[in-house]
Enzyme design. Structure first.
Site, PDB file in Angstrom:
ATOM      1  N   LYS A   1      12.978 -46.602 -38.783  1.00 39.29           N
ATOM      2  CA  LYS A   1      11.883 -46.008 -38.020  1.00 39.29           C
ATOM      3  C   LYS A   1      12.126 -46.299 -36.541  1.00 39.29           C
ATOM      4  O   LYS A   1      12.232 -47.451 -36.135  1.00 39.29           O
ATOM      5  CB  LYS A   1      10.553 -46.604 -38.468  1.00 39.29           C
ATOM      6  CG  LYS A   1       9.376 -46.080 -37.654  1.00 39.29           C
ATOM      7  CD  LYS A   1       8.047 -46.569 -38.194  1.00 39.29           C
ATOM      8  CE  LYS A   1       6.905 -46.103 -37.320  1.00 39.29           C
ATOM      9  NZ  LYS A   1       5.612 -46.575 -37.815  1.00 39.29           N
TER      10      LYS A   1
ATOM     11  N   ARG B   1       6.157 -50.295 -28.767  1.00 38.09           N
ATOM     12  CA  ARG B   1       6.625 -50.811 -30.052  1.00 38.09           C
ATOM     13  C   ARG B   1       8.140 -51.047 -30.076  1.00 38.09           C
ATOM     14  O   ARG B   1       8.743 -51.196 -31.127  1.00 38.09           O
ATOM     15  CB  ARG B   1       6.276 -49.828 -31.171  1.00 38.09           C
ATOM     16  CG  ARG B   1       4.799 -49.464 -31.271  1.00 38.09           C
ATOM     17  CD  ARG B   1       4.440 -49.134 -32.721  1.00 38.09           C
ATOM     18  NE  ARG B   1       3.246 -48.330 -32.882  1.00 38.09           N
ATOM     19  CZ  ARG B   1       2.012 -48.755 -32.635  1.00 38.09           C
ATOM     20  NH1 ARG B   1       1.798 -49.982 -32.168  1.00 38.09           N
ATOM     21  NH2 ARG B   1       0.977 -47.950 -32.838  1.00 38.09           N
TER      22      ARG B   1
ATOM     23  N   LYS C   1      12.685 -41.861 -39.926  1.00 36.17           N
ATOM     24  CA  LYS C   1      11.559 -41.326 -39.188  1.00 36.17           C
ATOM     25  C   LYS C   1      11.772 -41.514 -37.694  1.00 36.17           C
ATOM     26  O   LYS C   1      12.137 -42.616 -37.300  1.00 36.17           O
ATOM     27  CB  LYS C   1      10.301 -42.068 -39.628  1.00 36.17           C
ATOM     28  CG  LYS C   1       9.065 -41.703 -38.859  1.00 36.17           C
ATOM     29  CD  LYS C   1       7.944 -42.616 -39.271  1.00 36.17           C
ATOM     30  CE  LYS C   1       6.743 -42.288 -38.409  1.00 36.17           C
ATOM     31  NZ  LYS C   1       5.667 -43.206 -38.629  1.00 36.17           N
TER      32      LYS C   1
HETATM   33  C1  PBG Z   1       2.056 -46.596 -38.229  1.00 34.69           C
HETATM   34  C2  PBG Z   1       2.623 -45.231 -38.298  1.00 34.69           C
HETATM   35  C3  PBG Z   1       2.922 -44.351 -37.242  1.00 34.69           C
HETATM   36  C4  PBG Z   1       3.320 -43.163 -37.840  1.00 34.69           C
HETATM   37  C5  PBG Z   1       3.286 -43.348 -39.214  1.00 34.69           C
HETATM   38  N1  PBG Z   1       2.879 -44.654 -39.476  1.00 34.69           N
HETATM   39  C6  PBG Z   1       2.765 -44.463 -35.796  1.00 34.69           C
HETATM   40  C7  PBG Z   1       3.469 -45.423 -34.999  1.00 34.69           C
HETATM   41  O1  PBG Z   1       4.396 -46.117 -35.428  1.00 34.69           O
HETATM   42  O2  PBG Z   1       3.062 -45.532 -33.844  1.00 34.69           O
HETATM   43  C8  PBG Z   1       3.698 -41.915 -37.083  1.00 34.69           C
HETATM   44  C9  PBG Z   1       3.541 -40.650 -37.812  1.00 34.69           C
HETATM   45  C10 PBG Z   1       3.548 -39.432 -36.985  1.00 34.69           C
HETATM   46  O3  PBG Z   1       3.762 -39.424 -35.756  1.00 34.69           O
HETATM   47  O4  PBG Z   1       3.318 -38.393 -37.600  1.00 34.69           O
HETATM   48  N2  PBG Z   1       2.862 -47.610 -37.843  1.00 34.69           N
END
Ligand code: PBG
Length: 323
Positions: free
Chosen positions: A195, A217, A248
């Site tokens: 991610k 983050r 992701k």
């Molecule tokens: C939570 C999370 C996020 C997303 C999914 N789970 C946001 C982030 O990490 O800030 C993003 C999903 C999206 O943008 O559709 N940690």
């Protein structure tokens, strides 16, 4: 043999011929639709940057899920908007919190629809980070038991799959251990293994009210420039017991999806995130692109790259048009 004997156009002449030799399939059952659930009743609060999506109270989420199930969509993944946020994100692992409530209602109303529960703390903490803090950094090891608790609570409430998205080190192992100890050895874990710290999450943070209140983050999510590191993250999660591994975002990381699919014998999921969806919707609203064709091309490209499963805000639109 080459031209004029060989003519690749021969097999493209009609839709029937094209269909016969199409290499990549795209079915509603391969898609998972994100839902944002909130407290209250009859609530359907539109999300400005994500046309077609809304924060839904549990009764409305049930209606939405019934509709998705009737269109053959493979599952839903739940994100919760709590009544109250605090530094330790208590509602995230409260058996009476918004996600467990929604899971119980959905399990009863649509027993055949796969229910995924996202496991993370950023929706529940008042500082908006994905774990508890030590000073102004996220404390990895103190966050693990809270994530594990949330996963157990969600599985007990009816989640078919738990999906940690926090990017703490060791969380898959911690969650697997806690699930097994609670008699939930049959609950699979989908890890958001690779991610990235992405600008494409903007609309989601509006939807889930989860923007970090300070900093960003990048201390826990991955650097967009890295692919070798993604393989390492995936390997660690597989070793800790991940049943499905996720990349992701999807579209800017198709090469990462391909590398993961070729390197591991686990199903691969890809998250076609909020910013990817918002770009399509915004351009379509201006009349600049053909939304339906663009959606199909994007989802097909993610499958072609190697994803078995796609989490996407297009699920409802795609399934309507597919059936
Ligand atoms: C939570 C999370 C996020 C997303 C999914 N789970 C946001 C982030 O990490 O800030 C993003 C999903 C999206 O943008 O559709 N940690």
């Amino acid at each position: 043999m080459s031209f004029p004997v060989t003519r690749p156009r021969r097999m493209r002449r009609t839709e029937a011929l094209r269909r016969l030799v199409r290499e990549t399939t795209l079915l509603p059952s391969q898609l998972v639709a994100p839902l944002f659930v909130c407290h209250g009743a009859n609530v359907r609060r539109a999300i400005g940057s994500m046309p077609g999506h809304a924060q839904l109270s549990v009764d409305e989420a049930v209606r939405e899920a019934e509709m998705l199930a009737s269109r053959g969509v493979g599952g839903v993944i739940l994100f919760g908007i709590p009544a109250k946020k605090d530094p330790e994100g208590h509602e995230g692992y409260d058996p009476d919190g918004i996600v467990p409530r929604a899971l119980r209602a959905l399990k009863q109303a649509v027993p055949d629809l796969l229910l995924w529960a996202d496991v993370c703390m950023c929706e529940y903490t008042d500082h908006g980070h994905c774990g508890v803090l030590a000073g102004d950094e996220v404390d990895n090891d103190r966050t693990l038991p809270l994530l594990a608790r949330a996963a157990v609570v969600y599985a007990q409430a009816g989640a078919d799959i738990v999906a940690p998205s926090d990017m703490m080190d060791g969380r898959v192992g911690a969650i697997r251990g806690a699930l097994d100890k609670a008699g939930l050895a049959a609950t699979p874990i989908v890890s958001y293994a690779a991610k990235y710290a992405s600008a494409f999450y903007g609309p989601f943070r509006e939807a889930a009210e989860s923007a970090p209140q300070f900093g960003d983050r990048r201390g826990y999510q991955m650097d967009p420039a890295n692919v070798r590191e993604a393989l390492r993250e995936v390997r660690l999660d597989v070793e800790e017991g991940a049943d499905i591994v996720m990349v992701k975002p999807a579209l800017p990381y198709l090469d990462v999806i391909r590398a993961v699919a070729e390197s591991f014998d686990r199903p691969v999921a890809a998250y076609n995130v909020s910013g990817e969806y918002a770009m399509v919707k915004a351009a379509a609203a201006k009349g600049w692109v053909d939304e339906d064709r663009m959606m199909r091309e994007i989802l097909t490209s993610i499958r072609r790259a190697g994803a078995d499963v796609i989490l996407t805000y297009h699920a409802k639109d795609f399934a309507r048009k597919a059936s």
